[in-house]
Design a protein around this motif. Structure first.
Motif, PDB file in Angstrom:
ATOM      1  N   TYR A   1      25.136  40.353  42.706  1.00  0.00           N
ATOM      2  CA  TYR A   1      24.848  41.702  43.186  1.00  0.00           C
ATOM      3  C   TYR A   1      25.510  42.741  42.267  1.00  0.00           C
ATOM      4  O   TYR A   1      24.883  43.736  41.897  1.00  0.00           O
ATOM      5  CB  TYR A   1      25.344  41.870  44.622  1.00  0.00           C
ATOM      6  CG  TYR A   1      25.170  43.273  45.147  1.00  0.00           C
ATOM      7  CD1 TYR A   1      23.922  43.724  45.555  1.00  0.00           C
ATOM      8  CD2 TYR A   1      26.244  44.152  45.218  1.00  0.00           C
ATOM      9  CE1 TYR A   1      23.753  45.014  46.025  1.00  0.00           C
ATOM     10  CE2 TYR A   1      26.089  45.441  45.686  1.00  0.00           C
ATOM     11  CZ  TYR A   1      24.841  45.868  46.093  1.00  0.00           C
ATOM     12  OH  TYR A   1      24.682  47.150  46.552  1.00  0.00           O
ATOM     13  N   ALA A   2      26.753  42.512  41.874  1.00  0.00           N
ATOM     14  CA  ALA A   2      27.462  43.436  40.987  1.00  0.00           C
ATOM     15  C   ALA A   2      26.778  43.520  39.623  1.00  0.00           C
ATOM     16  O   ALA A   2      26.656  44.606  39.051  1.00  0.00           O
ATOM     17  CB  ALA A   2      28.915  43.006  40.832  1.00  0.00           C
TER      18      ALA A   2
ATOM     19  N   LYS B   1      23.567  42.950  39.011  1.00  0.00           N
ATOM     20  CA  LYS B   1      22.304  43.667  39.205  1.00  0.00           C
ATOM     21  C   LYS B   1      22.541  45.178  39.263  1.00  0.00           C
ATOM     22  O   LYS B   1      21.801  45.960  38.655  1.00  0.00           O
ATOM     23  CB  LYS B   1      21.624  43.193  40.485  1.00  0.00           C
ATOM     24  CG  LYS B   1      20.306  43.862  40.737  1.00  0.00           C
ATOM     25  CD  LYS B   1      19.658  43.387  42.014  1.00  0.00           C
ATOM     26  CE  LYS B   1      18.383  44.164  42.256  1.00  0.00           C
ATOM     27  NZ  LYS B   1      17.830  43.932  43.575  1.00  0.00           N
ATOM     28  N   GLN B   2      23.563  45.592  39.977  1.00  0.00           N
ATOM     29  CA  GLN B   2      23.881  47.018  40.073  1.00  0.00           C
ATOM     30  C   GLN B   2      24.256  47.588  38.703  1.00  0.00           C
ATOM     31  O   GLN B   2      23.862  48.698  38.357  1.00  0.00           O
ATOM     32  CB  GLN B   2      25.022  47.242  41.069  1.00  0.00           C
ATOM     33  CG  GLN B   2      24.662  46.885  42.500  1.00  0.00           C
ATOM     34  CD  GLN B   2      23.538  47.756  43.039  1.00  0.00           C
ATOM     35  OE1 GLN B   2      23.579  48.971  42.923  1.00  0.00           O
ATOM     36  NE2 GLN B   2      22.532  47.119  43.609  1.00  0.00           N
ATOM     37  N   ALA B   3      25.011  46.842  37.933  1.00  0.00           N
ATOM     38  CA  ALA B   3      25.418  47.291  36.599  1.00  0.00           C
ATOM     39  C   ALA B   3      24.212  47.417  35.670  1.00  0.00           C
ATOM     40  O   ALA B   3      24.108  48.381  34.905  1.00  0.00           O
ATOM     41  CB  ALA B   3      26.442  46.336  36.014  1.00  0.00           C
TER      42      ALA B   3
ATOM     43  N   LEU C   1      34.185  45.627  35.535  1.00  0.00           N
ATOM     44  CA  LEU C   1      33.344  45.716  36.715  1.00  0.00           C
ATOM     45  C   LEU C   1      33.691  44.700  37.791  1.00  0.00           C
ATOM     46  O   LEU C   1      33.725  45.030  38.969  1.00  0.00           O
ATOM     47  CB  LEU C   1      31.876  45.540  36.318  1.00  0.00           C
ATOM     48  CG  LEU C   1      30.849  45.546  37.433  1.00  0.00           C
ATOM     49  CD1 LEU C   1      30.760  46.941  38.037  1.00  0.00           C
ATOM     50  CD2 LEU C   1      29.514  45.101  36.921  1.00  0.00           C
TER      51      LEU C   1
ATOM     52  N   GLU D   1      21.123  48.045  36.524  1.00  0.00           N
ATOM     53  CA  GLU D   1      20.372  49.224  36.940  1.00  0.00           C
ATOM     54  C   GLU D   1      21.073  50.517  36.523  1.00  0.00           C
ATOM     55  O   GLU D   1      20.424  51.480  36.120  1.00  0.00           O
ATOM     56  CB  GLU D   1      20.154  49.205  38.446  1.00  0.00           C
ATOM     57  CG  GLU D   1      19.203  48.109  38.885  1.00  0.00           C
ATOM     58  CD  GLU D   1      19.099  47.978  40.398  1.00  0.00           C
ATOM     59  OE1 GLU D   1      19.765  48.749  41.123  1.00  0.00           O
ATOM     60  OE2 GLU D   1      18.352  47.092  40.840  1.00  0.00           O
ATOM     61  N   LYS D   2      22.382  50.545  36.594  1.00  0.00           N
ATOM     62  CA  LYS D   2      23.131  51.757  36.273  1.00  0.00           C
ATOM     63  C   LYS D   2      23.218  52.013  34.765  1.00  0.00           C
ATOM     64  O   LYS D   2      23.034  53.139  34.305  1.00  0.00           O
ATOM     65  CB  LYS D   2      24.535  51.673  36.865  1.00  0.00           C
ATOM     66  CG  LYS D   2      25.373  52.911  36.611  1.00  0.00           C
ATOM     67  CD  LYS D   2      26.714  52.833  37.313  1.00  0.00           C
ATOM     68  CE  LYS D   2      27.515  54.099  37.072  1.00  0.00           C
ATOM     69  NZ  LYS D   2      28.800  54.061  37.766  1.00  0.00           N
ATOM     70  N   TYR D   3      23.499  50.955  33.977  1.00  0.00           N
ATOM     71  CA  TYR D   3      23.761  51.120  32.558  1.00  0.00           C
ATOM     72  C   TYR D   3      22.602  50.711  31.655  1.00  0.00           C
ATOM     73  O   TYR D   3      22.684  50.881  30.449  1.00  0.00           O
ATOM     74  CB  TYR D   3      25.018  50.347  32.162  1.00  0.00           C
ATOM     75  CG  TYR D   3      26.250  50.890  32.832  1.00  0.00           C
ATOM     76  CD1 TYR D   3      26.821  52.087  32.411  1.00  0.00           C
ATOM     77  CD2 TYR D   3      26.837  50.229  33.895  1.00  0.00           C
ATOM     78  CE1 TYR D   3      27.949  52.599  33.019  1.00  0.00           C
ATOM     79  CE2 TYR D   3      27.965  50.729  34.513  1.00  0.00           C
ATOM     80  CZ  TYR D   3      28.512  51.914  34.073  1.00  0.00           C
ATOM     81  OH  TYR D   3      29.623  52.416  34.685  1.00  0.00           O
ATOM     82  N   ASN D   4      21.545  50.142  32.218  1.00  0.00           N
ATOM     83  CA  ASN D   4      20.314  49.847  31.488  1.00  0.00           C
ATOM     84  C   ASN D   4      20.565  48.947  30.269  1.00  0.00           C
ATOM     85  O   ASN D   4      20.519  49.384  29.124  1.00  0.00           O
ATOM     86  CB  ASN D   4      19.638  51.155  31.069  1.00  0.00           C
ATOM     87  CG  ASN D   4      18.188  50.955  30.689  1.00  0.00           C
ATOM     88  OD1 ASN D   4      17.557  50.014  31.130  1.00  0.00           O
ATOM     89  ND2 ASN D   4      17.664  51.838  29.882  1.00  0.00           N
TER      90      ASN D   4
END
Length: 50
Positions: A4-5, A7-9, A48, A11-14
């Motif tokens: 999950y972490a 995936k979030q990274a 992260l 999406e945030k940092y591309n």
């Protein structure tokens, strides 16, 4: 939690994630920023999942 972490990274940092090696007290990853001028943001991801 770890996936999950990540995936979030992404999406945030591309960035593209090619490989992950989970060690007992740290991780290794092989990543490539989508935007070449975004390297400093992506490399700061090592904190992260501390």
């Amino acid at each position: 939690m770890f996936l999950y972490a990540i995936k979030q990274a992404i999406e945030k940092y591309n960035f593209k994630l090619y490989a992950v090696c989970i060690m007992s007290n740290h991780i290794h990853d092989l990543i490539e920023p989508i935007q070449k001028d975004n390297c400093s943001s992506v490399t700061s991801l090592k904190c992260l999942v501390d």
